[in-house]
Design a protein around this motif. Structure first.
Motif, mmCIF file in Angstrom:
data_model
loop_
_atom_site.group_PDB
_atom_site.id
_atom_site.type_symbol
_atom_site.label_atom_id
_atom_site.label_comp_id
_atom_site.label_asym_id
_atom_site.label_seq_id
_atom_site.Cartn_x
_atom_site.Cartn_y
_atom_site.Cartn_z
ATOM 1 N N ALA A 238 17.385 104.999 -22.626
ATOM 2 C CA ALA A 238 16.597 104.818 -21.407
ATOM 3 C C ALA A 238 17.411 104.125 -20.321
ATOM 4 N N VAL A 239 17.277 104.624 -19.094
ATOM 5 C CA VAL A 239 17.976 104.071 -17.934
ATOM 6 C C VAL A 239 16.930 103.609 -16.922
ATOM 7 N N ALA A 240 17.083 102.402 -16.417
ATOM 8 C CA ALA A 240 16.130 101.890 -15.431
ATOM 9 C C ALA A 240 16.246 102.663 -14.121
ATOM 10 N N MET A 241 15.108 102.793 -13.433
ATOM 11 C CA MET A 241 15.101 103.385 -12.099
ATOM 12 C C MET A 241 14.330 102.414 -11.192
ATOM 13 N N PRO A 242 15.024 101.407 -10.655
ATOM 14 C CA PRO A 242 14.357 100.336 -9.917
ATOM 15 C C PRO A 242 14.073 100.677 -8.456
ATOM 16 N N TYR A 243 13.504 101.813 -8.224
ATOM 17 C CA TYR A 243 13.123 102.234 -6.875
ATOM 18 C C TYR A 243 12.081 103.350 -7.010
ATOM 19 N N GLY A 244 11.480 103.717 -5.901
ATOM 20 C CA GLY A 244 10.373 104.661 -5.922
ATOM 21 C C GLY A 244 10.806 106.116 -5.961
ATOM 22 N N TRP A 245 9.803 106.987 -6.103
ATOM 23 C CA TRP A 245 10.068 108.413 -6.271
ATOM 24 C C TRP A 245 10.660 109.047 -5.019
ATOM 25 N N SER A 246 10.288 108.579 -3.851
ATOM 26 C CA SER A 246 10.865 109.153 -2.633
ATOM 27 C C SER A 246 12.367 108.880 -2.565
ATOM 28 N N VAL A 247 12.776 107.690 -2.985
ATOM 29 C CA VAL A 247 14.203 107.367 -3.012
ATOM 30 C C VAL A 247 14.906 108.221 -4.069
ATOM 31 N N ALA A 248 14.245 108.430 -5.205
ATOM 32 C CA ALA A 248 14.835 109.258 -6.258
ATOM 33 C C ALA A 248 15.082 110.680 -5.757
ATOM 34 N N LEU A 249 14.157 111.224 -4.970
ATOM 35 C CA LEU A 249 14.348 112.563 -4.404
ATOM 36 C C LEU A 249 15.522 112.580 -3.435
ATOM 37 N N GLU A 250 15.625 111.548 -2.623
ATOM 38 C CA GLU A 250 16.742 111.477 -1.677
ATOM 39 C C GLU A 250 18.072 111.364 -2.412
ATOM 40 N N ARG A 251 18.119 110.564 -3.480
ATOM 41 C CA ARG A 251 19.351 110.409 -4.248
ATOM 42 C C ARG A 251 19.730 111.701 -4.970
ATOM 43 N N ALA A 252 18.746 112.572 -5.195
ATOM 44 C CA ALA A 252 19.029 113.869 -5.798
ATOM 45 C C ALA A 252 19.529 114.870 -4.762
ATOM 46 N N GLY A 253 19.676 114.414 -3.519
ATOM 47 C CA GLY A 253 20.218 115.271 -2.468
ATOM 48 C C GLY A 253 19.205 116.066 -1.701
ATOM 49 N N LEU A 254 17.909 115.780 -1.880
ATOM 50 C CA LEU A 254 16.878 116.534 -1.185
ATOM 51 C C LEU A 254 16.656 115.984 0.223
ATOM 52 N N THR A 255 16.186 116.846 1.094
ATOM 53 C CA THR A 255 15.894 116.466 2.472
ATOM 54 C C THR A 255 14.401 116.652 2.752
ATOM 55 N N ASP A 256 13.974 116.248 3.938
ATOM 56 C CA ASP A 256 12.566 116.367 4.347
ATOM 57 C C ASP A 256 11.634 115.737 3.310
ATOM 58 N N VAL A 257 12.023 114.615 2.747
ATOM 59 C CA VAL A 257 11.226 113.976 1.698
ATOM 60 C C VAL A 257 9.948 113.393 2.284
ATOM 61 N N ASP A 258 8.845 113.698 1.636
ATOM 62 C CA ASP A 258 7.532 113.250 2.110
ATOM 63 C C ASP A 258 6.595 113.237 0.914
ATOM 64 N N SER A 259 5.348 112.846 1.119
ATOM 65 C CA SER A 259 4.375 112.844 0.038
ATOM 66 C C SER A 259 2.974 113.057 0.586
ATOM 67 N N PHE A 260 2.081 113.474 -0.310
ATOM 68 C CA PHE A 260 0.666 113.583 0.037
ATOM 69 C C PHE A 260 -0.158 113.286 -1.204
ATOM 70 N N GLY A 261 -1.444 113.047 -1.011
ATOM 71 C CA GLY A 261 -2.310 112.685 -2.132
ATOM 72 C C GLY A 261 -3.470 113.639 -2.294
ATOM 73 N N ALA A 262 -4.015 113.671 -3.507
ATOM 74 C CA ALA A 262 -5.189 114.491 -3.803
ATOM 75 C C ALA A 262 -6.171 113.672 -4.625
ATOM 76 N N LEU A 263 -7.400 113.635 -4.171
ATOM 77 C CA LEU A 263 -8.436 112.816 -4.800
ATOM 78 C C LEU A 263 -9.070 113.535 -5.988
ATOM 79 N N VAL A 264 -9.243 112.788 -7.085
ATOM 80 C CA VAL A 264 -10.046 113.245 -8.223
ATOM 81 C C VAL A 264 -11.287 112.359 -8.248
ATOM 82 N N HIS A 265 -12.443 112.965 -8.095
ATOM 83 C CA HIS A 265 -13.661 112.153 -7.973
ATOM 84 C C HIS A 265 -14.842 112.859 -8.631
ATOM 85 N N HIS A 266 -15.372 112.238 -9.668
ATOM 86 C CA HIS A 266 -16.583 112.720 -10.343
ATOM 87 C C HIS A 266 -17.553 111.543 -10.417
#
Length: 333
Positions: A238-266
């Motif tokens: 196991a290797v630590a990843m001391p940063y968030g997923w958006s940073v992980a995407l950028e470190r993987a060389g991706l561009t236009d990094v963004d996020s959105f959410g979807a609600l689950v509600h019952h």
């Protein structure tokens, strides 16, 4: 255990629970699939890495069927899950084919918030896995590939994708950043990468259950977090990843990094399957995280999970399910 897993979890044993979770998440998953597919070029190729029981892939299949067709590749390391996913997705494709447009009309609406990466058409790429990547108009081609996302050579066995989807699988792998890089490598130039990770923890219990100290769910979630730390520590290499997923995407060389959410509600009392789902969910957290709870809370949980107890959770009408999924997106240059 049916197959080797890095986290030492028998995912085949969780098949029933995964199916139920997929059903309860359907509104959110449908909304996410429609949003992502709308940003793709005609007859795209979608790869679902760690497809599980196929819940998300069925929504991708329906979205593709109503957007001119395409190719959907299912990938999982657990053969029982992969077989279930392929069966479910092919059934969804057959339904869409027999009732043109019905899948789109019947798809449950979901609430999506935030902004995602702009839809930009990917560049062509001829890398394939032995089958045609061009579906007939409106047709959805389905392929199933057994593969481990921790295998850096996995992208070479898959077609280059217009969309690569990986939901709640990367955090079970030894090197999460390396896994994000592998996910990104499956996308063709200009292709979209979408990771569903993080989000808001699901909640399902009233604050005061009439037995034990109020606020039990908060302590359950804290115990689950402690278990998760131990699970990560128990993964070999196991290797630590001391940063968030958006940073992980950028470190993987991706561009236009963004996020959105979807609600689950019952809201309570919820659909018929909800009570069993809640009982199973609480029992799982108790099983894996019980050592982090007080003796009083463990006694309370024993009562709540006992079918012969007057406090059995399944007998309640005030159970609910509320949470949110977060999708992190980026494009391969």
């Amino acid at each position: 255990m049916s197959a080797h897993t890095h986290d030492h979890i028998d995912w085949a044993d969780r098949l029933t629970q995964l199916r139920t979770a997929d059903a309860l998440d359907a509104n959110a998953l449908s909304a996410i699939a429609r949003r992502l597919v709308a940003a793709l070029p005609p007859t795209p190729t979608i790869v679902d890495l760690g497809c599980g029981a196929g819940g998300m892939s069925t929504h991708f299949a329906r979205a593709l069927a109503t957007h001119g067709g395409g190719t959907l590749v299912l990938v999982d390391a657990t053969p029982e899950l992969l077989a279930e996913a392929e069966k479910s997705v092919r059934a969804a494709v057959d339904t869409a084919s027999n009732s043109a447009g019905a899948a789109d009309v019947q798809a449950a609406r979901g609430d999506v918030v935030g902004t995602g990466s702009a839809g930009r058409r990917p560049a062509p790429d001829d890398r394939v896995d032995g089958g045609s990547t061009n579906a007939a108009s409106g047709a959805v081609e389905v392929r199933a590939v057994r593969g481990d996302l921790a295998d850096a050579g996995l992208p070479g066995s898959l077609p280059a994708a217009d969309l690569v989807w990986a939901s709640r699988v990367v955090h079970h792998l030894p090197d999460q950043q390396e896994a994000v890089g592998t996910v990104a490598a499956v996308a063709k130039a200009g292709g979209l990468v979408a990771l569903a990770e993080g989000g808001l923890d699901f909640r399902c219990l009233p604050w005061d259950l009439g037995v034990g100290r109020p606020g039990l769910e908060d302590r359950l979630l804290a115990a689950q977090a402690e278990w998760f730390i131990g699970m990560r520590e128990g993964i070999e290499g196991a290797v630590a990843m001391p940063y968030g997923w958006s940073v992980a995407l950028e470190r993987a060389g991706l561009t236009d990094v963004d996020s959105f959410g979807a609600l689950v509600h019952h809201p309570a009392p919820g659909p018929a399957m909800l009570a069993d789902y809640v009982v199973h969910r609480v029992a799982r957290i108790f099983e894996f995280g019980g050592e982090y709870l007080t003796p009083d809370d463990r006694e309370t949980l024993t009562s709540l999970l006992d079918p012969n107890s007057p406090h059995h959770l399944a007998a309640r009408r005030d159970l609910y399910l509320t949470g949110a999924k977060t999708v992190h997106c980026g494009r391969r240059p």
